[in-house]
Design a protein around this motif. Sequence first.
Motif, short mmCIF file in Angstrom:
data_model
loop_
_atom_site.label_atom_id
_atom_site.label_comp_id
_atom_site.label_asym_id
_atom_site.label_seq_id
_atom_site.Cartn_x
_atom_site.Cartn_y
_atom_site.Cartn_z
N UNK A 50 0.84 -1.19 0.00
CA UNK A 50 0.00 0.00 0.00
C UNK A 50 0.88 1.25 0.00
N UNK A 51 0.29 2.37 -0.36
CA UNK A 51 0.96 3.66 -0.32
C UNK A 51 0.29 4.47 0.78
N UNK A 52 1.08 4.91 1.77
CA UNK A 52 0.53 5.62 2.92
C UNK A 52 1.21 6.97 3.09
N UNK A 53 0.44 7.93 3.58
CA UNK A 53 0.94 9.27 3.82
C UNK A 53 1.21 9.45 5.32
N UNK A 54 2.30 10.13 5.65
CA UNK A 54 2.64 10.40 7.04
C UNK A 54 1.74 11.50 7.57
N UNK A 55 1.15 11.28 8.74
CA UNK A 55 0.25 12.26 9.34
C UNK A 55 1.00 13.56 9.61
N UNK A 56 0.32 14.68 9.53
CA UNK A 56 0.95 16.00 9.61
C UNK A 56 1.70 16.23 10.92
N UNK A 57 1.22 15.67 12.04
CA UNK A 57 1.89 15.93 13.32
C UNK A 57 3.25 15.26 13.41
N UNK A 58 3.54 14.28 12.55
CA UNK A 58 4.83 13.59 12.57
C UNK A 58 5.85 14.22 11.62
N UNK A 59 5.42 15.03 10.71
CA UNK A 59 6.33 15.58 9.70
C UNK A 59 7.37 16.46 10.37
#
Length: 103
Positions: A50-59
Motif C-alpha cells: 500500500x501507499x501511505x501518507x505520514x500524518x501532519x503531526x509527525x512531519x
Amino acid sequence: MGRPKRQVYATIEDTITPPDVLPDAQFIARVVKGEGKNLYSAELPGGKQILAELEAKFRSTVWIKRGSYVVVDTSAMAERENKLDGEIVNVAQGIRQEARLRG
C-alpha cells in the motif's frame, strides 16, 4: 521558528509503542520504501503493498527507516479520491527492537 521541544518530546513519547487494540480500519504494516513527499510504501501482514501518507503531526519530527513498523489507518482515505491507501497514524518504534531480540 521550530516547534518547542516539549511538543516534539510529547509526539515521540506517544509513538514508542502501538495501541493495545486496533480498530477495524487500522493495521500494523512494515515500511518497505520511502517514496518522498511524506509518502511511504508499506506491506500489510497479508503481503499487500500500500501507499501511505505520514500524518501532519509527525512531519519534520519523526523519521521512518525501511523495515520500521507503523500503524496505518485506511478509513481516513476512503472519502478522498487519489492513489493513497492510508495514513500513518503511529510509528511503532518498540516493535522492531522486540522482534530483533526474539529472532
